[in-house]
Design a protein around this motif. Structure first.
Motif, PDB file in Angstrom:
ATOM      1  N   UNK A 413       0.876  -1.171   0.000  1.00 42.92           N
ATOM      2  CA  UNK A 413       0.000   0.000   0.000  1.00 42.92           C
ATOM      3  C   UNK A 413       0.915   1.224   0.000  1.00 42.92           C
ATOM      4  N   UNK A 414       0.543   2.268  -0.734  1.00 42.39           N
ATOM      5  CA  UNK A 414       1.426   3.418  -0.855  1.00 42.39           C
ATOM      6  C   UNK A 414       0.688   4.737  -0.716  1.00 42.39           C
ATOM      7  N   UNK A 415       1.447   5.732  -0.240  1.00 43.84           N
ATOM      8  CA  UNK A 415       1.006   7.124  -0.254  1.00 43.84           C
ATOM      9  C   UNK A 415       2.166   7.922  -0.854  1.00 43.84           C
ATOM     10  N   UNK A 416       1.914   8.623  -1.958  1.00 43.55           N
ATOM     11  CA  UNK A 416       2.944   9.429  -2.619  1.00 43.55           C
ATOM     12  C   UNK A 416       2.557  10.900  -2.516  1.00 43.55           C
ATOM     13  N   UNK A 417       3.441  11.723  -1.940  1.00 43.87           N
ATOM     14  CA  UNK A 417       3.195  13.160  -1.817  1.00 43.87           C
ATOM     15  C   UNK A 417       4.424  13.914  -2.325  1.00 43.87           C
ATOM     16  N   UNK A 418       4.295  15.218  -2.512  1.00 45.05           N
ATOM     17  CA  UNK A 418       5.402  15.985  -3.083  1.00 45.05           C
ATOM     18  C   UNK A 418       6.091  16.899  -2.083  1.00 45.05           C
ATOM     19  N   UNK A 425       4.571  14.434   8.478  1.00 45.18           N
ATOM     20  CA  UNK A 425       3.324  14.597   9.236  1.00 45.18           C
ATOM     21  C   UNK A 425       2.428  13.377   9.067  1.00 45.18           C
ATOM     22  N   UNK A 426       2.395  12.819   7.855  1.00 42.69           N
ATOM     23  CA  UNK A 426       1.586  11.624   7.607  1.00 42.69           C
ATOM     24  C   UNK A 426       2.108  10.433   8.415  1.00 42.69           C
ATOM     25  N   UNK A 427       3.439  10.334   8.524  1.00 37.38           N
ATOM     26  CA  UNK A 427       4.024   9.256   9.327  1.00 37.38           C
ATOM     27  C   UNK A 427       3.539   9.353  10.778  1.00 37.38           C
ATOM     28  N   UNK A 428       3.549  10.561  11.311  1.00 39.48           N
ATOM     29  CA  UNK A 428       3.086  10.775  12.695  1.00 39.48           C
ATOM     30  C   UNK A 428       1.618  10.396  12.827  1.00 39.48           C
ATOM     31  N   UNK A 429       0.800  10.756  11.830  1.00 43.33           N
ATOM     32  CA  UNK A 429      -0.623  10.408  11.853  1.00 43.33           C
ATOM     33  C   UNK A 429      -0.818   8.900  11.832  1.00 43.33           C
ATOM     34  N   UNK A 430      -0.005   8.200  11.028  1.00 40.64           N
ATOM     35  CA  UNK A 430      -0.106   6.738  10.978  1.00 40.64           C
ATOM     36  C   UNK A 430       0.313   6.111  12.295  1.00 40.64           C
ATOM     37  N   UNK A 431       1.359   6.670  12.896  1.00 42.46           N
ATOM     38  CA  UNK A 431       1.803   6.158  14.200  1.00 42.46           C
ATOM     39  C   UNK A 431       0.754   6.362  15.275  1.00 42.46           C
ATOM     40  N   UNK A 433      -2.417   6.086  14.694  1.00 42.67           N
ATOM     41  CA  UNK A 433      -3.560   5.222  14.444  1.00 42.67           C
ATOM     42  C   UNK A 433      -4.423   5.568  13.254  1.00 42.67           C
ATOM     43  N   UNK A 434      -4.064   6.573  12.461  1.00 40.87           N
ATOM     44  CA  UNK A 434      -4.869   6.921  11.287  1.00 40.87           C
ATOM     45  C   UNK A 434      -4.863   5.774  10.286  1.00 40.87           C
ATOM     46  N   UNK A 435      -5.964   5.638   9.537  1.00 45.77           N
ATOM     47  CA  UNK A 435      -6.105   4.564   8.570  1.00 45.77           C
ATOM     48  C   UNK A 435      -5.272   4.850   7.315  1.00 45.77           C
ATOM     49  N   UNK A 436      -4.402   3.921   6.935  1.00 46.47           N
ATOM     50  CA  UNK A 436      -3.495   4.105   5.804  1.00 46.47           C
ATOM     51  C   UNK A 436      -4.279   4.337   4.512  1.00 46.47           C
ATOM     52  N   UNK A 437      -5.315   3.503   4.294  1.00 43.32           N
ATOM     53  CA  UNK A 437      -6.097   3.595   3.067  1.00 43.32           C
ATOM     54  C   UNK A 437      -6.802   4.924   2.912  1.00 43.32           C
ATOM     55  N   UNK A 438      -7.365   5.449   3.992  1.00 38.63           N
ATOM     56  CA  UNK A 438      -8.061   6.732   3.928  1.00 38.63           C
ATOM     57  C   UNK A 438      -7.095   7.868   3.618  1.00 38.63           C
ATOM     58  N   UNK A 439      -5.902   7.817   4.221  1.00 38.79           N
ATOM     59  CA  UNK A 439      -4.901   8.849   3.936  1.00 38.79           C
ATOM     60  C   UNK A 439      -4.435   8.767   2.481  1.00 38.79           C
ATOM     61  N   UNK A 450      -4.325   5.354  -5.831  1.00 36.10           N
ATOM     62  CA  UNK A 450      -5.185   6.191  -4.974  1.00 36.10           C
ATOM     63  C   UNK A 450      -6.622   5.702  -5.007  1.00 36.10           C
ATOM     64  N   UNK A 451      -7.076   5.300  -6.200  1.00 37.19           N
ATOM     65  CA  UNK A 451      -8.456   4.841  -6.349  1.00 37.19           C
ATOM     66  C   UNK A 451      -8.720   3.567  -5.565  1.00 37.19           C
ATOM     67  N   UNK A 452      -7.644   2.833  -5.268  1.00 35.90           N
ATOM     68  CA  UNK A 452      -7.783   1.561  -4.546  1.00 35.90           C
ATOM     69  C   UNK A 452      -7.222   1.665  -3.136  1.00 35.90           C
ATOM     70  N   UNK A 453      -7.384   2.854  -2.529  1.00 34.32           N
ATOM     71  CA  UNK A 453      -6.875   3.100  -1.166  1.00 34.32           C
ATOM     72  C   UNK A 453      -5.365   2.877  -1.061  1.00 34.32           C
TER      73      UNK A 453
END
Length: 557
Positions: A413-418, A425-431, A433-439, A450-453
């Motif tokens: 599963x991946x999140x790509x940002x620029x 900040x996203x790493x901290x959110x995941x740590x 408990x934020x949902x990886x797919x929603x982010x 992105x379309x597949x979470x």
């Protein structure tokens, strides 16, 4: 042969040949192979080359092994059928390439490296730094703009440790304020070191360009050697001069290239760039496509008022060996390659003006490299011509099932940002408990995942390039990143792994099994091939001369 390796090989060969210049002419032959002879001086040249490159001590076993290699080269070159090989276009192209690179390497040696100057003051400064440990912390940024933004934060009073907690993904550096501990001269990037050693304790540098990006450095401590003597300096002076010369090479290379090539006088036609890209194709620029015919009247580039046509650039590119040309896989890389072609031509013209092309050292080095090229192609020919029976291939398959497995596959599963700070900040959110797919669905830049979470279904591990080891070694559900990806930043989560299973013999391409077999038994195949040639060629070795050569005398004459 990769360029970095080729340059290193050329440099070693030049040093060896310089040492052998002036060696006495001794026409006592060691071996007679058919109508050809190997003389004592020729063997000594080759043998000293090997001893210097490997560090192995002189002994009769190694002497005989090196001599045997020289005999085999003569057998393969003069006493085997090489008509097809000598007419091979790619082979001839590579011979011309190494000959040209030999000339350019000598040009660099004479016009750049030979002119490097190291002052007494620089050597003494290096001696002092070698004997002084310093401790430093740093803040890292991949670009100058980001580094300058961090420096502005420090100027307005933002706490160093708070900034470090934001810029570093490594937990240790994030928690210790980017502290690197103690180091000494030669341990770090040269630009980083120079800046760090010039600081006072507690002082902070402006952004410093290093080989990896930009660093803002804070000196934490100094630990100098309590007593240094002039005797110690003199004993280490020569070595320090050598190290400083190596450190200065990039600076002198850039200075020389600027004297040869003026960027302001260079312009490249985007239209021609597109045409040449179409001609070769991105997928395999080594293979010619017919979708575009080059125009000899179309100007591709202009340098210092001189025009170079599309046809000229394409012809120049077709002279580059395939193993280099196939690395040109994008328009941007092609643009750099075209500039490189022009630069090499300008440098080669300089070498011709100075008659370096006729220099005996250059000729000798080129001849040695040409023999390496011949042996590479000859071995390919030998392996290609050998036929292996199906029964032998099956036996090899049965004994090497692990080599014929299906590919390892992985799902991630991946999140790509620029933005680096946003990825942190996203790493901290995941740590938290934020949902990886929603982010991923909300922020990721890559539409197809992105379309597949952010989920990428099972694919061969090799498809993930330089990240494949990171992914395969990670635990299931482990978060990896942020990792810089050509200006973007990726955060990944390993969802599953599938280990490859052995394939059935009938489902494997026979050529693949044959290739693996020949690769494993290449030494045996080569020895058997040479033995068949030896049956028809007289080989006489004078072991008395071989054993009596004084290598120390030969290398110092």
């Amino acid at each position: 042969m990769p360029l970095q390796y080729l340059t290193k090989t050329l440099f070693i060969l030049f040093l060896i040949l310089v040492n052998l210049t002036g060696q006495s002419s001794d026409n006592v032959s060691i071996v007679t192979v058919g109508q050809h002879k190997i003389y004592k001086d020729q063997f000594a040249d080759r043998y000293i080359d090997y001893l210097l490159a490997t560090g192995i001590k002189d002994n009769i076993v190694v002497r005989e092994a090196i001599l045997d290699n020289m005999i085999n080269e003569i057998l393969l070159y003069y006493y085997d059928d090489n008509e097809a090989l000598f007419s091979d276009v790619e082979y001839k192209k590579e011979l011309a390439w190494v000959e040209k690179q030999s000339v350019l390497a000598y040009l660099k040696d004479q016009e750049v490296y030979a002119k490097i100057n190291v002052s007494e003051k620089e050597v003494r400064q290096a001696f002092a730094r070698v004997n002084e440990k310093i401790a430093a912390s740093h803040l890292y940024a991949p670009t100058l703009e980001e580094a300058e933004n961090l420096y502005k934060l420090l100027e307005i009073g933002v706490d160093w440790d708070n900034i470090a907690a934001q810029v570093f993904t490594d937990s240790t550096l994030r928690n210790n304020g980017g502290y690197l501990g103690y180091f000494t001269w030669g341990d770090m990037d040269p630009a980083f070191e120079d800046a760090a050693y010039s600081l006072k304790i507690g002082e902070i540098s402006k952004p410093i360009k290093t080989s990896n990006g930009y660093s803002i450095i804070k000196l934490e401590d100094r630990n100098p050697h309590p007593l240094l003597t002039e005797y110690e300096f003199q004993t280490k002076k020569s070595k320090l001069e050598g190290v400083l010369s190596i450190k200065k090479k990039p600076e002198y290379e850039k200075k020389y290239l600027k004297s040869i090539f003026d960027e302001s006088k260079y312009s490249l036609s985007e239209k021609s760039l597109d045409n040449i890209t179409t001609y070769f194709g991105f997928s395999d620029i080594g293979k010619k496509e017919n979708s575009y015919q080059p125009n000899s009247n179309e100007t591709c580039l202009v340098y210092d008022g001189k025009k170079y046509s599309e046809q000229f650039i394409i012809d120049q590119m077709l002279q580059i060996p395939d193993y280099h040309r196939t690395k040109i896989i994008s328009k941007e890389i092609l643009k750099q390659a075209i500039k490189g072609i022009l630069l090499q031509n300008l440098l080669y013209s300089e070498a011709i003006k100075k008659d370096y092309i006729k220099n005996q050292l250059v000729i000798d080095v080129a001849d040695k490299l040409k023999m390496q090229v011949f042996l590479k192609y000859k071995m390919q020919q030998i392996l290609s011509d050998i036929k292996v029976s199906d029964s032998l291939l099956y036996q090899y398959y049965a004994n090497n099932l692990e080599s014929f497995k299906s590919l390892n596959e992985i799902s991630i599963q991946e999140i790509i940002v620029d933005n680096k700070l946003f990825s942190d900040s996203l790493i901290i959110m995941l740590e938290e408990g934020s949902d990886f797919g929603k982010l991923a669905k909300e922020f990721s830049l890559r539409d197809f995942s992105k379309k597949n979470n952010g989920i990428i279904d099972y694919a061969p591990l090799s498809k993930f390039g330089f990240l494949k080891s990171n992914f395969w070694e990670a635990e299931i559900d482990e978060i990896i990143g942020p990792i810089e990806l050509q200006g973007a930043y990726g955060i990944f989560k390993v969802l599953g792994k599938k280990k490859g299973e052995p394939k059935k013999f009938e489902n494997i391409n026979k050529n693949d099994i044959e290739y693996a077999y020949k690769n494993d038994f290449r030494k045996t195949i080569r020895e058997e091939y040479l033995e068949n040639i030896r049956k028809n060629v007289s080989v006489r070795i004078n072991r008395i001369v071989l054993n009596s050569i004084d290598i120390l005398t030969q290398s110092t004459n």
